[in-house]
Design an enzyme around this catalytic site. Structure first.
Site, mmCIF file in Angstrom:
data_model
loop_
_atom_site.group_PDB
_atom_site.id
_atom_site.type_symbol
_atom_site.label_atom_id
_atom_site.label_comp_id
_atom_site.label_asym_id
_atom_site.label_seq_id
_atom_site.Cartn_x
_atom_site.Cartn_y
_atom_site.Cartn_z
ATOM 1 N N GLY A 1 0.810 -1.213 0.000
ATOM 2 C CA GLY A 1 0.000 0.000 0.000
ATOM 3 C C GLY A 1 0.839 1.256 0.000
ATOM 4 N N LEU B 1 0.462 3.558 -2.125
ATOM 5 C CA LEU B 1 0.866 3.365 -3.517
ATOM 6 C C LEU B 1 1.364 4.668 -4.159
ATOM 7 C CD1 LEU B 1 -1.994 0.937 -4.608
ATOM 8 C CD2 LEU B 1 0.282 0.396 -3.702
ATOM 9 N N GLY C 1 5.820 4.271 -8.622
ATOM 10 C CA GLY C 1 6.533 3.001 -8.820
ATOM 11 C C GLY C 1 5.539 1.849 -8.940
ATOM 12 N N HIS C 2 4.554 1.809 -8.025
ATOM 13 C CA HIS C 2 3.536 0.754 -8.091
ATOM 14 C C HIS C 2 2.714 0.903 -9.373
ATOM 15 C CE1 HIS C 2 4.035 1.131 -3.561
ATOM 16 N NE2 HIS C 2 4.342 -0.124 -3.800
ATOM 17 N N GLY D 1 9.651 -4.234 -8.281
ATOM 18 C CA GLY D 1 10.541 -3.130 -8.636
ATOM 19 C C GLY D 1 12.002 -3.478 -8.376
ATOM 20 N N LYS E 1 14.139 -1.388 -7.409
ATOM 21 C CA LYS E 1 14.664 -0.612 -6.272
ATOM 22 C C LYS E 1 15.004 -1.555 -5.110
ATOM 23 C CE LYS E 1 12.360 2.040 -3.229
ATOM 24 N NZ LYS E 1 12.964 1.731 -1.921
ATOM 25 N N GLN F 1 15.548 -8.009 -2.811
ATOM 26 C CA GLN F 1 14.248 -8.676 -2.670
ATOM 27 C C GLN F 1 13.886 -9.406 -3.968
ATOM 28 O OE1 GLN F 1 10.502 -7.148 -0.735
ATOM 29 N NE2 GLN F 1 10.032 -6.518 -2.817
ATOM 30 N N VAL G 1 11.546 3.680 -10.436
ATOM 31 C CA VAL G 1 10.953 4.948 -10.887
ATOM 32 C C VAL G 1 11.500 6.053 -9.982
ATOM 33 C CG1 VAL G 1 8.788 6.232 -11.148
ATOM 34 C CG2 VAL G 1 8.890 3.803 -11.749
ATOM 35 N N ARG H 1 8.064 5.071 1.808
ATOM 36 C CA ARG H 1 8.710 5.717 2.968
ATOM 37 C C ARG H 1 8.965 7.205 2.725
ATOM 38 N NH1 ARG H 1 10.922 0.462 3.870
ATOM 39 N NH2 ARG H 1 10.483 -0.125 6.010
HETATM 40 O O1 PAF Z 1 8.119 -4.743 -1.743
HETATM 41 C C1 PAF Z 1 7.119 -4.791 -0.990
HETATM 42 O O2 PAF Z 1 6.277 -3.902 -0.959
HETATM 43 C C2 PAF Z 1 6.947 -5.993 -0.064
HETATM 44 O O3 PAF Z 1 8.174 -6.448 0.403
HETATM 45 C C3 PAF Z 1 6.143 -7.129 -0.715
HETATM 46 C C4 PAF Z 1 6.848 -7.735 -1.905
HETATM 47 C C5 PAF Z 1 4.762 -6.619 -1.130
HETATM 48 C C6 PAF Z 1 5.931 -8.260 0.311
HETATM 49 O O4 PAF Z 1 5.255 -7.812 1.440
#
Ligand code: PAF
Length: 276
Positions: free
Chosen positions: A31, A33, A36-37, A146, A148, A152, A175, A186
């Site tokens: 969330g 958002l 980037g999302h 992403g 960024k 991950q 982005v 953040r």
């Molecule tokens: O990148 C994120 O926002 C989170 O780490 C994800 C992949 C949604 C998992 O909670």
């Protein structure tokens, strides 16, 4: 667009979609958002018949209670922002996702031991747990992440490989705001002045890229001294690593070496990356 809160309803809706052989693109999010999302959702929209977005602040990937408490939660605004490009929004409560304390244990070897893995113990176990559960419920053809959160993305690819999951993982470019600052949920916690200061992160990463002919130790010195000039920054790490294994390297190989940084600015933890 339909907003779903329970796994039962999600499973029913997706069963109908899969029965009609429609391809499913999935964007997992926490969330708050932003652009980037939106870029991930737009790509998913182009490449799939149905787009699913999850909005869930995953408590088990936070290793700092204050960070979890302060994570922005803006569901109504998020739904407004994406409803025209998303078919299904899955926004469960924590008890729905974790009716019992999760016990999954992942081992990503050296990939999980460096950078974020070293500074945020348990973080990637929490990320892999939620993403694997979401993949099992949603069974997407493609999932979008992403770059960024570079490590991950590598961890998710590794999890998919280890579990032989039938999903294609698509990494999408970071982005940036006009200032160069990587967009992030953040950033909402930064003041206007802090945002101006934060733009130095990408400027310094670009300096590192310009100097990629130097030995890695010298590039690191250069970056650390630039970061130290900005008194508001508290550097956590700056690493130069192989872009696939994320293990440290001594020498940059163009296109195969990644520089990753994590630092604090006014209590907000920011990360960024640049391919050297
Ligand atoms: O990148 C994120 O926002 C989170 O780490 C994800 C992949 C949604 C998992 O909670």
């Amino acid at each position: 667009m339909i907003l779903i809160k329970t796994i039962d309803e999600l499973t029913n809706v997706l069963f109908r979609i899969r029965s009609s052989e429609k391809s499913i693109g999935f964007v997992p999010t926490m969330g708050a958002l932003h652009q980037g999302h939106l870029s991930l959702l737009q790509r998913a929209r182009k490449e799939n018949e149905v787009v699913v977005c999850s909005i869930f602040v995953n408590p088990i990937q936070f290793n700092n209670a204050e960070d979890l408490a302060k994570y922005p939660r803006t569901l109504d605004r998020d739904v407004e922002l994406i409803k025209s490009i998303t078919d299904v929004i899955f926004a469960p409560e924590p008890e729905e996702v974790y009716p019992e304390i999760p016990t999954e244990k992942y081992d990503f070897g050296d990939l999980g031991k460096v950078m974020e893995g070293a500074y945020r113990p348990g973080h990637f176990n929490g990320v892999a747990t939620i993403v694997n559960r979401l993949f099992n419920w949603i069974k997407p053809d493609k999932a979008y992440f992403g770059e960024k959160d570079y490590q991950q993305l590598a961890i998710i690819r590794e999890m998919v490989r280890q579990k032989s999951l039938p999903v294609e993982i698509i990494g999408c470019p970071t982005v940036r705001e006009e200032s160069g600052l990587a967009v992030s949920s953040r950033n909402q916690r930064l003041t206007a002045e802090e945002k101006v200061i934060a733009a130095n992160i990408y400027r310094i990463l670009q300096e590192a890229k310009k100097n990629s002919n130097l030995p890695v130790s010298q590039i690191k010195q250069l970056v650390v001294s630039e970061i130290e000039k900005i008194k508001e920054f508290k550097l956590e790490y700056f690493e130069i690593a192989d872009a696939k294994t994320l293990q440290p390297v001594d020498k940059v190989t163009e296109g195969n070496t990644i520089a990753c940084i994590a630092l604090y600015l006014g209590g907000v933890r920011l990360i960024d990356e640049i391919l050297l």
